[in-house]
Structure formats: C-alpha cells, structure tokens
Design a protein around this motif. Structure first.
Motif, short mmCIF file in Angstrom:
data_model
loop_
_atom_site.label_atom_id
_atom_site.label_comp_id
_atom_site.label_asym_id
_atom_site.label_seq_id
_atom_site.Cartn_x
_atom_site.Cartn_y
_atom_site.Cartn_z
N SER A 121 -78.53 17.64 -48.42
CA SER A 121 -79.76 16.95 -48.80
C SER A 121 -79.57 15.44 -48.78
CB SER A 121 -80.19 17.37 -50.22
OG SER A 121 -80.43 18.76 -50.30
N LEU A 122 -80.66 14.75 -48.54
CA LEU A 122 -80.71 13.30 -48.65
C LEU A 122 -82.09 12.92 -49.17
CD1 LEU A 122 -79.17 11.99 -45.28
CD2 LEU A 122 -78.17 11.72 -47.57
N VAL A 130 -90.49 20.54 -40.50
CA VAL A 130 -89.88 20.18 -41.78
C VAL A 130 -90.56 20.84 -42.97
CG1 VAL A 130 -89.20 17.96 -40.81
CG2 VAL A 130 -91.26 18.10 -42.23
N LYS A 131 -91.59 21.61 -42.74
CA LYS A 131 -92.30 22.25 -43.85
C LYS A 131 -91.35 23.10 -44.67
CE LYS A 131 -97.06 22.50 -42.24
NZ LYS A 131 -98.10 23.34 -41.60
N ASN A 132 -91.54 23.03 -45.98
CA ASN A 132 -90.74 23.79 -46.95
C ASN A 132 -89.30 23.28 -47.07
OD1 ASN A 132 -92.94 25.60 -47.45
ND2 ASN A 132 -92.41 26.67 -45.56
N ARG A 133 -88.98 22.21 -46.36
CA ARG A 133 -87.65 21.59 -46.50
C ARG A 133 -87.74 20.15 -46.98
NH1 ARG A 133 -84.46 20.76 -42.22
NH2 ARG A 133 -86.17 20.57 -40.72
N GLN A 179 -87.73 13.39 -49.76
CA GLN A 179 -86.63 14.26 -50.16
C GLN A 179 -86.41 15.28 -49.05
OE1 GLN A 179 -84.63 14.35 -53.17
NE2 GLN A 179 -83.50 15.67 -51.76
N MET A 180 -85.20 15.30 -48.51
CA MET A 180 -84.89 16.18 -47.39
C MET A 180 -83.83 17.18 -47.84
SD MET A 180 -84.79 13.39 -44.29
CE MET A 180 -83.35 12.55 -44.93
N ARG A 181 -84.14 18.45 -47.69
CA ARG A 181 -83.22 19.53 -48.08
C ARG A 181 -82.97 20.42 -46.87
NH1 ARG A 181 -86.86 19.05 -52.40
NH2 ARG A 181 -85.86 18.48 -54.39
N SER A 182 -81.93 21.22 -46.99
CA SER A 182 -81.58 22.16 -45.92
C SER A 182 -81.58 21.47 -44.56
CB SER A 182 -82.57 23.34 -45.91
OG SER A 182 -82.57 24.01 -47.15
N THR A 233 -77.89 11.33 -40.04
CA THR A 233 -77.04 12.11 -39.14
C THR A 233 -76.63 13.39 -39.85
OG1 THR A 233 -76.22 10.11 -38.08
CG2 THR A 233 -74.96 12.12 -37.72
N VAL A 234 -76.80 14.51 -39.20
CA VAL A 234 -76.47 15.81 -39.78
C VAL A 234 -75.42 16.47 -38.91
CG1 VAL A 234 -77.36 18.01 -40.60
CG2 VAL A 234 -78.84 15.98 -40.61
#
Length: 122
Positions: free
Chosen positions: A17-18, A63-66, A81-84, A119-120
């Motif tokens: 997450s970031l 990006v929905k739901n993440r 807020q970015m998850r997964s 970067t992921v």
C-alpha cells in the motif's frame, strides 16, 4: 501564487500500500474538487479517480475496490490511498486540484501537482 505539492510515492512490493497526498497553499486557495491521473512508462494517461465538491467519487475500473480518493478541505489536500498494488500500477501519478484563489472567487481553475513516481515490484 498557488503551490501544489505532491508526496507519498515510492517503491513497494506487489500487494502493498501507498498513500499519495496533494496539498495546495497560497493566495487563499479554496479546494472545490480534484482528481488523480497517472502516466505509464508507455506514455498512456489514465484518469484514476476523482472527487467532486460534495464528495461523490468515481474510479477507473482498473483500480476500483483497491484505491480510495479523499480530501481534507481545511488543509486543501487531496489523497489517494492505494492498496493491493500491482506491477501494472507503476506510473507517475499526478494530482489536479480545481479551486480558486482570492482573486478567482466565483470561478474554478485547475492546478496540477508535479507528479510522483509509484513503482511496484513483483
């Protein structure tokens, strides 16, 4: 002069997450609405998420739901807020704030952030 400063990007492993922030200051700026875009290494641009004046939000299907977009009006700040996170989320993320300065009351103008790299790793 309005200054828009983005922060929060970086390197994260897939699944991590970031949280990105985008804050405006100066000239009595008042935030109306805002959005996040991203530009990939292939130079594709995508509208990631947006939030309107009264708080309604919309998201790209990818990006929905993440991801979650939010705002703090008292600080003229936009968040993402970015998850997964996935490797395909790698991009430069740009915020755009719609608002007005003291001189612009009664109208809304766009103000862009400088961009922040996300970067992921897989």
């Amino acid at each position: 002069q309005v200054q828009v400063v983005e922060s929060g990007g970086g390197l994260v492993q897939a699944g991590g997450s970031l949280r990105l922030s985008c804050a405006a200051s100066g000239s009595g700026f008042l935030l109306n609405s805002g959005a996040w875009y991203r530009r990939t290494a292939e130079n594709a641009r995508e509208l990631v998420a947006s939030i309107l004046r009264l708080g309604s939000t919309s998201y790209a299907d990818s990006v929905k739901n993440r991801f979650t977009i939010s705002r703090e009006n008292e600080n003229n700040t936009l968040y993402l807020q970015m998850r997964s996170l996935r490797p395909e989320d790698r991009a430069v993320y740009y915020c755009i704030l719609y608002g007005s300065t003291w001189q612009e009351r009664g109208s809304v103008h766009p103000y862009w952030g400088q961009g922040t790299q996300v970067t992921v790793s897989s």
